[in-house]
Design a protein around this motif. Structure first.
Motif, short mmCIF file in Angstrom:
data_model
loop_
_atom_site.label_atom_id
_atom_site.label_comp_id
_atom_site.label_asym_id
_atom_site.label_seq_id
_atom_site.Cartn_x
_atom_site.Cartn_y
_atom_site.Cartn_z
N HIS A 124 -6.08 7.83 7.00
CA HIS A 124 -6.61 8.63 5.90
C HIS A 124 -5.55 9.32 5.04
N ILE A 125 -4.28 9.24 5.41
CA ILE A 125 -3.24 9.89 4.60
C ILE A 125 -2.77 8.90 3.55
N ILE A 126 -3.32 9.06 2.36
CA ILE A 126 -3.09 8.11 1.28
C ILE A 126 -1.91 8.55 0.42
N ASP A 127 -1.01 7.63 0.15
CA ASP A 127 0.11 7.88 -0.76
C ASP A 127 -0.39 7.76 -2.19
N PRO A 128 -0.38 8.84 -2.97
CA PRO A 128 -0.88 8.76 -4.34
C PRO A 128 -0.14 7.74 -5.20
N ALA A 129 1.11 7.44 -4.84
CA ALA A 129 1.90 6.48 -5.64
C ALA A 129 1.41 5.05 -5.48
N THR A 130 0.78 4.75 -4.35
CA THR A 130 0.32 3.38 -4.09
C THR A 130 -1.19 3.27 -3.96
N GLY A 131 -1.85 4.37 -3.66
CA GLY A 131 -3.28 4.35 -3.41
C GLY A 131 -3.63 3.78 -2.05
N ARG A 132 -2.61 3.63 -1.21
CA ARG A 132 -2.79 3.04 0.12
C ARG A 132 -2.25 3.97 1.20
N PRO A 133 -2.66 3.75 2.46
CA PRO A 133 -2.14 4.60 3.53
C PRO A 133 -0.62 4.61 3.56
N ALA A 134 -0.05 5.81 3.71
CA ALA A 134 1.40 5.96 3.76
C ALA A 134 1.96 5.29 5.01
N THR A 135 3.18 4.80 4.92
CA THR A 135 3.73 3.97 6.00
C THR A 135 5.03 4.52 6.60
N ALA A 136 5.52 5.67 6.13
CA ALA A 136 6.84 6.14 6.58
C ALA A 136 6.80 6.89 7.90
N SER A 137 5.62 7.36 8.32
CA SER A 137 5.54 8.24 9.48
C SER A 137 4.31 7.95 10.32
N ARG A 138 4.36 8.43 11.56
CA ARG A 138 3.19 8.45 12.43
C ARG A 138 2.57 9.85 12.50
N ALA A 162 3.81 13.50 -4.17
CA ALA A 162 3.38 13.15 -2.80
C ALA A 162 2.21 14.02 -2.37
N PHE A 163 2.20 15.27 -2.85
CA PHE A 163 1.02 16.11 -2.74
C PHE A 163 0.37 16.12 -4.11
N ASP A 164 -0.93 15.82 -4.17
CA ASP A 164 -1.60 15.77 -5.47
C ASP A 164 -3.04 16.25 -5.32
N PRO A 165 -3.38 17.39 -5.95
CA PRO A 165 -4.74 17.92 -5.79
C PRO A 165 -5.81 17.09 -6.50
N THR A 166 -5.40 16.08 -7.28
CA THR A 166 -6.39 15.22 -7.93
C THR A 166 -6.67 13.96 -7.10
N TRP A 167 -6.26 13.99 -5.84
CA TRP A 167 -6.51 12.85 -4.95
C TRP A 167 -7.99 12.49 -4.90
N ALA A 168 -8.86 13.47 -5.15
CA ALA A 168 -10.30 13.25 -5.02
C ALA A 168 -10.83 12.21 -6.00
N GLY A 169 -10.04 11.84 -7.00
CA GLY A 169 -10.44 10.75 -7.88
C GLY A 169 -10.56 9.43 -7.14
N MET A 170 -9.95 9.35 -5.94
CA MET A 170 -10.03 8.12 -5.13
C MET A 170 -11.07 8.22 -4.03
N ARG A 171 -11.80 9.34 -3.99
CA ARG A 171 -12.77 9.50 -2.90
C ARG A 171 -13.77 8.35 -2.89
N LEU A 225 6.78 11.01 2.40
CA LEU A 225 8.18 10.82 2.01
C LEU A 225 9.02 10.23 3.12
N GLY A 226 8.65 10.49 4.37
CA GLY A 226 9.47 10.07 5.50
C GLY A 226 10.56 11.09 5.80
N PRO A 227 11.24 10.95 6.93
CA PRO A 227 12.17 12.00 7.37
C PRO A 227 13.38 12.21 6.47
N ASP A 228 13.94 11.16 5.90
CA ASP A 228 15.17 11.32 5.11
C ASP A 228 14.96 12.23 3.91
N ARG A 229 13.85 12.04 3.21
CA ARG A 229 13.55 12.90 2.07
C ARG A 229 12.68 14.08 2.46
#
Length: 343
Positions: free
Chosen positions: A262-276, A116-125, A298-302
């Motif tokens: 701008h908060i991109i989920d590395p697992a989907t490559g799309r904006p995360a949807t679990a939180s505001r 969920a945290f990934d320092p190689t996110w910049a590959g999607m810049r 991850l959302g609140p449960d995890r």
């Protein structure tokens, strides 16, 4: 002491060596100084004997931030991080031990968060465009998937004997961004304490560290309602702790009724949807940086157990607008402040 708007600066304005720093009085023995650095704004509020002393502390902070920016910025062609990125898929690059250690911490955080945290996110810049580059366009599935393949912390090879870093695939890139800012705040807090400062707040973009007290009371930080900027959901006392917020309201656009942020989920490559939004209180700002965005994704449960394992307390506004609070913060956010089930 609220969380102000973040001004994203172009790289050429991210830290001017000729920028002068001057502290101004706030009253009560406190002084304030600010300047642009690392693509955002730095702010210092500090108790000092006079403006000259406060200005010296601000100059110390500026010198350290300039040093760290030269080491950690992927926007600077002359930085060690950029050298690693240019050599992706070709060869390992020896870096300063300070850089190596921070990248190692980032990879460890990626492992702990399950990516969920990934320092190689910049590959999607450049695939998604927010901030000054925002164009309101949603990239195609093909664009997202081809770039997402370049985001994988497991392909970062660290050699502690050689202090070298190797990115296995061409096109991969490290982006230390947030964790570098958190590390910078921690460095400044240490330097200020060594210089004799006891009561201060250092703020870099949306992250801050509050030391000591504001006169005879604790520092207080506010949590913004992600759907109503003029409303404060809660106010938290912060003493010798970091305070950091990530939200889907910072950089976003709405298209066809859908909010893209701008908060991109590395697992989907799309904006995360679990939180505001997620706000974290931790003992240090480096840890805050590896908590807020993973918990958001991850959302609140995890996310709450993940934060607790790192010694942090969090306030999460989930996708429906409901509030979720770590046990240590029970009572901070009652129904009148947007409690569970609120919108």
């Amino acid at each position: 002491m609220g969380r102000g708007p973040t001004l994203e600066l172009p790289p050429e304005l991210a830290g001017d060596d000729d920028t002068s720093v001057q502290a101004v009085p706030l009253g009560g023995g406190f002084y304030f100084a600010s300047f642009p650095i690392m693509g955002t704004w730095f702010e210092l509020t500090v108790a000092a004997r006079d403006a000259g002393s406060a200005t010296e502390l601000a100059q110390t902070a500026r010198d350290e931030l300039m040093r760290l920016d030269r080491l950690m910025s992927e926007w600077r062609a002359d930085s060690p991080v950029s050298a690693v990125n240019r050599a992706a898929g070709a060869a390992p690059v020896r870096v300063e031990r300070e850089v190596f250690d921070l990248v190692a911490k980032a990879v460890e955080a990626a492992e702990r968060s399950g990516g969920a945290f990934d320092p190689t996110w910049a590959g999607m810049r450049g695939v998604w465009r927010f901030g000054d580059a925002m164009d309101g366009q949603v990239p195609s599935d093909e664009e997202i998937e081809s770039s997402r393949a370049l985001v994988d912390y497991r392909k970062v090879r660290l050699d502690p004997e050689a202090d070298s870093i190797f990115l296995e695939s061409p096109g991969m890139a490290l982006g230390l961004g947030g964790i570098a800012k958190g590390y910078a705040i921690d460095r400044l807090a240490s330097l200020l304490r060594r210089a004799g400062a006891k009561d201060f707040v250092v703020k870099l973009g949306g992250d801050l560290y509050a030391a000591g007290r504001h006169g005879d009371r604790p520092w207080v930080a506010g949590i913004q309602d992600p759907r109503n900027p003029s409303r404060v959901l809660a106010s938290l006392e912060v003493e010798d702790r970091s305070f950091s917020t990530s939200g889907d309201y910072e950089r976003f656009f709405v298209k066809d009724g859908v909010r893209y942020h701008h908060i991109i989920d590395p697992a989907t490559g799309r904006p995360a949807t679990a939180s505001r939004s997620v706000t974290a209180l931790c003992t240090d700002a480096t840890t805050s940086e590896v908590v807020t965005k993973p918990v958001f994704i991850l959302g609140p449960d995890r996310g709450l157990p993940y934060a607790a394992a790192l010694g942090c307390e969090v306030v999460v506004v989930d996708a429906s607008g409901a509030l979720h609070v770590s046990p240590g913060l029970d009572g901070c956010c009652g129904p009148e402040a947007g409690g569970p089930g609120s919108r």
